[in-house]
Design a protein around this motif. Structure first.
Motif, PDB file in Angstrom:
ATOM      1  N   MET A  17       0.846  -1.188   0.000  1.00 50.99           N
ATOM      2  CA  MET A  17       0.000   0.000   0.000  1.00 50.99           C
ATOM      3  C   MET A  17       0.880   1.235   0.000  1.00 50.99           C
ATOM      4  O   MET A  17       1.860   1.316   0.721  1.00 50.99           O
TER       5      MET A  17
ATOM      6  N   LYS B 178      -4.626  -0.999  -2.517  1.00 49.53           N
ATOM      7  CA  LYS B 178      -3.728  -2.060  -2.970  1.00 49.53           C
ATOM      8  C   LYS B 178      -4.476  -3.018  -3.887  1.00 49.53           C
ATOM      9  O   LYS B 178      -5.639  -3.337  -3.667  1.00 49.53           O
TER      10      LYS B 178
ATOM     11  N   THR C 232      -0.655  -3.588  -8.384  1.00 51.87           N
ATOM     12  CA  THR C 232      -1.333  -2.321  -8.161  1.00 51.87           C
ATOM     13  C   THR C 232      -0.883  -1.364  -9.247  1.00 51.87           C
ATOM     14  O   THR C 232       0.322  -1.177  -9.456  1.00 51.87           O
TER      15      THR C 232
END
Length: 254
Positions: A1, A26, A189
């Motif tokens: 993240m 994420k 991501t």
């Protein structure tokens, strides 16, 4: 993240990003959208540690980016910038091999695993038949696919793309959007700067909307993309309807 806490970015006395805080989801595709000059590319490069923040901090898995060594960070995130300049005469294969640089030993030689990853990246982007051609001899669409193959070969969990559809015709833009979705389906991501609002809504899971260096809205396209937003952020009179194929919002300007 990856997240930003109260970050500001300035060029001299000109503040481009002003006290911005956000957390990007994420495993999703996030589009950074907003009018020209609003700070989209500046924010993307700050998240990649290309632009230095003048205040605040960017965190990757709650660790400040400044604490990552260069090679360590290059194994976590990759960035495809707007301006792409390959060494003169470099082949497609060699360009894609550059993506393995963070993993090479001091001798700088590709391992068998590295070579396999390079071949897979070229196959996924459809440039394996162009492997021995020089990058500067390719068409715009072919060249963009070669650069994306290099990013894939870097094999990072976070992929950042800065206006990747610029200078591509519509068919190659759609091809690129589908490739972006394929990357995401494999667990990556993706954070992308886009100008085409309808493409952002159709192909992205999350929107981050900027205006004059500030965060205006963020969330799923269906939650944040509306006529009021278009008037406020883009000074655009438009009707927002449902895309009959993708079931996502799309705007028709008038």
């Amino acid at each position: 993240m990856i997240s930003a806490k109260n970050i500001s970015v300035s060029y001299g006395d000109n503040t481009i990003i002003d006290d911005l805080t956000l957390t990007l989801p994420k495993g999703k595709i996030t589009a950074l959208i907003g009018p020209n000059g609003c700070g989209k590319s500046t924010l993307l490069k700050a998240l990649a540690r290309i632009n230095k923040v003048t205040s605040g901090e960017v965190l990757l898995d709650n660790k400040p980016l400044g604490r990552f060594r260069d090679k360590e960070l290059a194994k976590e995130l990759s960035l495809l910038p707007q301006v792409l300049v390959a060494p003169e005469g470099v082949s497609v294969r060699r360009l894609v091999e550059y993506g393995r640089s963070p993993y090479l030993s001091h001798w700088g030689k590709l391992s068998q695993e590295d070579s396999q990853i390079v071949m897979q990246a070229m196959q996924e982007t459809g440039v394996n038949d162009l492997a021995n051609q020089s990058v500067d001899s390719l068409s715009g669409g072919q060249r963009q696919r070669a650069w994306i193959a290099m990013v894939l070969a870097q094999d990072t969990s976070i992929v950042m793309l800065d206006e990747p559809t610029t200078y591509l015709d519509l068919s190659h833009q759609i091809e690129l959007m589908k490739l972006m979705r394929e990357m995401n389906n494999k667990g990556k991501t993706v954070i992308v700067v886009l100008h085409d609002l309808n493409q952002a809504c159709r192909y992205c899971d999350h929107l981050v909307v900027l205006k004059e260096g500030k965060l205006v809205a963020q969330g799923e396209p269906k939650a944040v993309f509306n006529e009021e937003l278009l008037r406020h952020v883009f000074s655009l009179n438009a009707t927002v309807i449902q895309d009959p194929i993708a079931d996502t919002p799309m705007c028709i300007a008038y």
